[in-house]
Scaffold this active site. Sequence first.
Site, PDB file in Angstrom:
ATOM      1  N   HIS A  63       2.703  -4.704  -8.171  1.00  0.00           N
ATOM      2  CA  HIS A  63       1.478  -4.018  -7.737  1.00  0.00           C
ATOM      3  C   HIS A  63       0.630  -3.599  -8.939  1.00  0.00           C
ATOM      4  CE1 HIS A  63      -1.347  -1.279  -5.936  1.00  0.00           C
ATOM      5  NE2 HIS A  63      -0.837  -0.252  -6.615  1.00  0.00           N
ATOM      6  N   HIS A  87      -0.691   3.240 -13.990  1.00  0.00           N
ATOM      7  CA  HIS A  87      -1.334   4.213 -13.097  1.00  0.00           C
ATOM      8  C   HIS A  87      -0.403   4.858 -12.079  1.00  0.00           C
ATOM      9  CE1 HIS A  87      -1.761   0.862 -10.114  1.00  0.00           C
ATOM     10  NE2 HIS A  87      -1.773   1.835  -9.237  1.00  0.00           N
ATOM     11  N   GLU A  91       3.236   9.342 -10.945  1.00  0.00           N
ATOM     12  CA  GLU A  91       3.446   9.694  -9.533  1.00  0.00           C
ATOM     13  C   GLU A  91       4.807   9.235  -9.018  1.00  0.00           C
ATOM     14  OE1 GLU A  91       1.228   9.143  -5.191  1.00  0.00           O
ATOM     15  OE2 GLU A  91       0.455   8.134  -6.970  1.00  0.00           O
ATOM     16  N   ASP A  92       5.280   8.074  -9.451  1.00  0.00           N
ATOM     17  CA  ASP A  92       6.454   7.461  -8.836  1.00  0.00           C
ATOM     18  C   ASP A  92       7.708   7.460  -9.705  1.00  0.00           C
ATOM     19  OD1 ASP A  92       4.984   6.926  -6.579  1.00  0.00           O
ATOM     20  OD2 ASP A  92       4.370   4.941  -7.239  1.00  0.00           O
ATOM     21  N   ASP A 154      -6.729  -0.812  -7.472  1.00  0.00           N
ATOM     22  CA  ASP A 154      -5.468  -0.411  -6.831  1.00  0.00           C
ATOM     23  C   ASP A 154      -5.582  -0.535  -5.310  1.00  0.00           C
ATOM     24  OD1 ASP A 154      -2.909   1.265  -6.481  1.00  0.00           O
ATOM     25  OD2 ASP A 154      -4.415   2.602  -5.611  1.00  0.00           O
ATOM     26  N   ASP A 274     -28.496 -16.625  10.461  1.00  0.00           N
ATOM     27  CA  ASP A 274     -28.524 -16.390   9.011  1.00  0.00           C
ATOM     28  C   ASP A 274     -27.139 -15.975   8.507  1.00  0.00           C
ATOM     29  OD1 ASP A 274     -28.733 -14.076  10.471  1.00  0.00           O
ATOM     30  OD2 ASP A 274     -29.918 -13.008   8.965  1.00  0.00           O
TER      31      ASP A 274
END
Length: 723
Positions: A63, A87, A91-92, A154, A274
């Site tokens: 990812h 990034h 957080e993880d 992301d 169109d």
Amino acid sequence: MTWTLTEADPKNYPRKFLVLLDAVRQYNDNIDHDIPLLWKAFQFAQNAHMGQFRRSGEPYFEHVYNTALILTDLSMDTITLCAALLHDVVEDTAISEEIIAEEFSPTIAFLVKGVTKIGGIKFNSEQEQQAENFRKMLLGVAEDIRVLIIKFADRLHNMRTLGSLPLVKQRRIAIETRDVYAPLAHRLGMYRLKMEMEDLALKYLEPRIFNFLEKKVSAKREELEAYINNFTGLIEKKLRENGIEAVIFGRLKHFYSIYNKMKKQNKPFEEIYDVLAIRVIVNTVAECYGSLGYIHQLFKPIPERFRDFIANAKSNGYQSVHSTVIGPGGKLIEIQIRTHEMHKKAEVGIAAHWKYKESKDNDDSLDKHIQWLRDLVDMLKSDSTNESDFMETLKIDLFKDEIFVFTPKGDLISLPKGSTALDFAFAVHTEIGLRCIGAKVNAKIVPLNTELSSGDQIEIITSANHSPSYNWLKYVRTNKARSRIRKWLQRNEFEQSVKLGEEILEKGLRRLKKADKIKEVRERYQELGYQTLDLFHQALGKGDLTLRDVVNTLLDESEKPGDSEFTVDKILRPFTRTTQGVTIQGLDNVMVQFAKCCNPIPGDDIVGFITRGRGITVHRSNCKNIPKIESEQDRLIDVTWDLKGGRTFIARLNIICEDRKNMMYDIMAVIREMNTNMLSVNFDVEGKLARGQVAIMVENVRHAGRIIAKIKKIPGILSVERM
């Protein structure tokens, strides 16, 4: 975290890194200088996410790697690519922002922190106003526009892999993408990302419509491609004959755009003519207008569909000449004519303004593009020619004094900058504000006076037994909170005064052996000038009316007791503890007692009240009980502190804290450290919080202040106040 950095050697690079490197080389000829940094970020992220897998089963590193690849399509600088690779690390994983700053740079850590903060925000409302506030909040949080660009990449990769998530999450993320990220990408001119986001959102929100359009387009693909090739061939030949070199290509408008046309015009796919768009890319602005003239010689234009966005650029910086013509077979075809530079900006928007700053020259005119904030504000200032553009007149300056925070359910609330958790509580609901005792900001328990930031998620902790205090008025910013607090305090004071007045009347008349007159007095309150019985009781409780006044006005002369029977100490029952340490108008050896309602200690401004037969009661000057006795001015007296070493006084502290193991031990340890005694302690537990009172012996206000400051530093302490 322990990890080993492999030296930057092309022979050791894995294929994935080489693919990333090749993508960067397409727009950055000087990448060789940055390879060690990019390689370090690649390895660091790979190691940090080792053993982590996405719901699809692929390694999590895929990812962040694909997020960085998407950014190469936007020609982003090495710092941004490194931040993209990292990034999700904070957080993880267990890696902190400080480690990122130490291993890489404060700038990369700042970008990672910004993306992490945005990632923690969930948009759960389909209301248009909420979406607009959310977009404003994102711009406010993204102090460096690169934070937002990384977040777009992301989000785009998450949308590309959305199928592995549960249906409920698919829908929530798709709505958020359609209503928040795609319009914001459009507002910043990032059309390529915007169109793919919209198509993917349609795929998950309206799968039947998406599949229908996919089949229709697939069935006509060969026919449409042949038509486009024929049409563009005619234009290319005409321009070449007139000395204009052009890159010409055509495409089918993206599914979401076709879907909106079908809805707006209320027509089936077959009647939407169109659906084709042709782009003509030339070298100069003059060639843009020249090409337009030659194309109009070939095909009849529709005048009302002509737009000149070169002379009148859109507010997001977009420039092109648009014209719809009637092509072969009567098909309506939109043609967009622009220069190569305009085309790049049209594809990647504000990302095209970002240029890696190599020069040390501080001359703004020589480094225009690096001033991304100035560019953004200039673009957002411009008048938009498209009424449907998101927030046409938006400037960052317009909401610099506004923050956007979230409830636990994801509802967004706008507050003035500087607002506290207490302001938030009242913004949610008045009753929640009146009963709050603490708050959780981003899952961490904090005091009610904690200042909030955009993107914070707040949960208010309440107690049915808690109520506002005057201190609350010191740290609320919003008018709503301030007015609700004042209203409650006024009502509470009124109720307390009424209750005290009832007690003074009943106990006073009973002590005077006039209990039989209680009912009569209450029936005749209007004779004293009060409209209601409660107002009569309130006046008694506040001291605006005395029992002596009541008796002298309403009782016969023969029923009136002597003056000595009206001593205030007998009616209000003041406390009897006595001590020395004050001088009363130069007199010594006077009996003194300190009011337990306010517990004055040396350093406080004080005032004395003469009680017949019991000496003087000393109050703090701001004690709320003083108004109850002010009507007898001759019994108020100036008092001053006159201390000798070694004397101590009682200070009572109100404490609100987390209910955790060893909290009481930590409080007592501070008190022991400050070399003082604790007389009593009483705490009640309410949910995850505890609140109670601690009585300690102190020398003066400064001594008490030092103890309070120490207690406030204990982890989990929310508030400490003197009673």
